[in-house]
Design a protein around this motif. Structure first.
Motif, PDB file in Angstrom:
ATOM      1  N   UNK A  99       2.773   0.001 -12.434  1.00  9.66           N
ATOM      2  CA  UNK A  99       3.231   1.362 -12.703  1.00  9.66           C
ATOM      3  C   UNK A  99       3.508   1.415 -14.196  1.00  9.66           C
ATOM      4  N   UNK A 100       2.515   1.863 -14.947  1.00 15.22           N
ATOM      5  CA  UNK A 100       2.608   1.773 -16.398  1.00 15.22           C
ATOM      6  C   UNK A 100       2.599   0.310 -16.794  1.00 15.22           C
ATOM      7  N   UNK A 101       3.595  -0.109 -17.574  1.00 17.70           N
ATOM      8  CA  UNK A 101       3.714  -1.504 -17.978  1.00 17.70           C
ATOM      9  C   UNK A 101       4.532  -2.334 -16.995  1.00 17.70           C
ATOM     10  N   UNK A 102       5.075  -1.691 -15.980  1.00 20.36           N
ATOM     11  CA  UNK A 102       5.921  -2.390 -15.008  1.00 20.36           C
ATOM     12  C   UNK A 102       5.106  -2.840 -13.804  1.00 20.36           C
ATOM     13  N   UNK A 155       0.838  -1.200   0.000  1.00 17.09           N
ATOM     14  CA  UNK A 155       0.000   0.000   0.000  1.00 17.09           C
ATOM     15  C   UNK A 155       0.874   1.252   0.000  1.00 17.09           C
ATOM     16  N   UNK A 156       1.950   1.226   0.792  1.00 15.99           N
ATOM     17  CA  UNK A 156       2.892   2.345   0.833  1.00 15.99           C
ATOM     18  C   UNK A 156       3.522   2.565  -0.548  1.00 15.99           C
ATOM     19  N   UNK A 157       3.981   1.481  -1.186  1.00 20.33           N
ATOM     20  CA  UNK A 157       4.604   1.612  -2.506  1.00 20.33           C
ATOM     21  C   UNK A 157       3.600   2.109  -3.543  1.00 20.33           C
ATOM     22  N   UNK A 158       2.388   1.603  -3.502  1.00 18.46           N
ATOM     23  CA  UNK A 158       1.362   2.049  -4.453  1.00 18.46           C
ATOM     24  C   UNK A 158       1.107   3.542  -4.300  1.00 18.46           C
ATOM     25  N   UNK A 159       0.970   4.003  -3.068  1.00 23.50           N
ATOM     26  CA  UNK A 159       0.733   5.432  -2.817  1.00 23.50           C
ATOM     27  C   UNK A 159       1.941   6.269  -3.228  1.00 23.50           C
ATOM     28  N   UNK A 160       3.130   5.839  -2.843  1.00 28.15           N
ATOM     29  CA  UNK A 160       4.345   6.608  -3.115  1.00 28.15           C
ATOM     30  C   UNK A 160       4.621   6.751  -4.606  1.00 28.15           C
ATOM     31  N   UNK A 161       4.525   5.659  -5.329  1.00 30.00           N
ATOM     32  CA  UNK A 161       4.885   5.681  -6.746  1.00 30.00           C
ATOM     33  C   UNK A 161       3.707   6.015  -7.659  1.00 30.00           C
ATOM     34  N   UNK A 162       2.519   6.178  -7.085  1.00 29.89           N
ATOM     35  CA  UNK A 162       1.346   6.477  -7.896  1.00 29.89           C
ATOM     36  C   UNK A 162       0.935   5.281  -8.744  1.00 29.89           C
ATOM     37  N   UNK A 163       1.133   4.099  -8.200  1.00 35.94           N
ATOM     38  CA  UNK A 163       0.827   2.876  -8.931  1.00 35.94           C
ATOM     39  C   UNK A 163      -0.678   2.645  -8.989  1.00 35.94           C
ATOM     40  N   UNK A 164      -1.076   1.860  -9.946  1.00 35.44           N
ATOM     41  CA  UNK A 164      -2.478   1.502 -10.110  1.00 35.44           C
ATOM     42  C   UNK A 164      -2.630   0.011  -9.875  1.00 35.44           C
ATOM     43  N   UNK A 165      -3.852  -0.417  -9.783  1.00 30.25           N
ATOM     44  CA  UNK A 165      -4.172  -1.834  -9.729  1.00 30.25           C
ATOM     45  C   UNK A 165      -3.445  -2.547  -8.589  1.00 30.25           C
ATOM     46  N   UNK A 166      -3.573  -2.028  -7.378  1.00 26.70           N
ATOM     47  CA  UNK A 166      -3.054  -2.732  -6.214  1.00 26.70           C
ATOM     48  C   UNK A 166      -3.936  -3.939  -5.963  1.00 26.70           C
ATOM     49  N   UNK A 167      -3.340  -5.122  -5.958  1.00 31.34           N
ATOM     50  CA  UNK A 167      -4.092  -6.342  -5.669  1.00 31.34           C
ATOM     51  C   UNK A 167      -3.427  -7.048  -4.495  1.00 31.34           C
ATOM     52  N   UNK A 168      -4.246  -7.452  -3.552  1.00 27.10           N
ATOM     53  CA  UNK A 168      -3.762  -8.177  -2.384  1.00 27.10           C
ATOM     54  C   UNK A 168      -4.680  -9.371  -2.156  1.00 27.10           C
TER      55      UNK A 168
END
Length: 134
Positions: free
Chosen positions: A56-59, A18-31
């Protein structure tokens, strides 16, 4: 084919992702936790994370907790490298990752990059943050 970093945690995977998703502006966090598995799968009853990823984009970055009852080992010998477009973006990310963590190499100008640094965050993940050059 791409290489995808897969991180292992000792019970705090959901918090880290959750921290990484918020920090990097990532999408599609799945847990997905062990308790999310269908009955009959014979998996241990646990709230530990069995699978997670962010995009994060295609990564992607993937992670899980060590399975219940399995001894956890610190992540060592591998760093996640995250290139950035400019010094300011890198400094923001580096500072957030360093909070509660350990700076291995300060974020500064190097002979190979306008800014580069290495840090192990509070979750035990080692990061390399650096400005890409042409």
């Amino acid at each position: 084919m791409a290489f995808i970093p897969y991180l292992n945690f000792d019970g705090n995977c959901a918090e880290a992702m959750q921290f990484y998703a918020d920090l990097f502006g990532a999408t599609d966090l799945q847990i997905m936790r062990y308790t999310d598995a269908p009955e009959g799968e014979d998996l241990p009853p646990s709230d530990r994370v069995m699978y997670s990823h962010i995009m994060l984009g295609d990564a992607s970055l993937m992670a899980s907790d060590h399975p219940p009852g399995m001894p956890a080992e610190d992540m060592a010998g591998v760093s996640v490298n995250h290139p950035v477009a400019d010094k300011a973006e890198g400094q923001k990310l580096f500072d957030a990752l360093a909070e509660g963590g350990t700076v291995m190499m300060p974020y500064e100008t190097t002979f190979f990059s306008p800014a580069f640094g290495m840090v192990t965050d509070r979750f035990g993940t080692s990061w390399m943050i650096g400005v890409l050059t042409e």
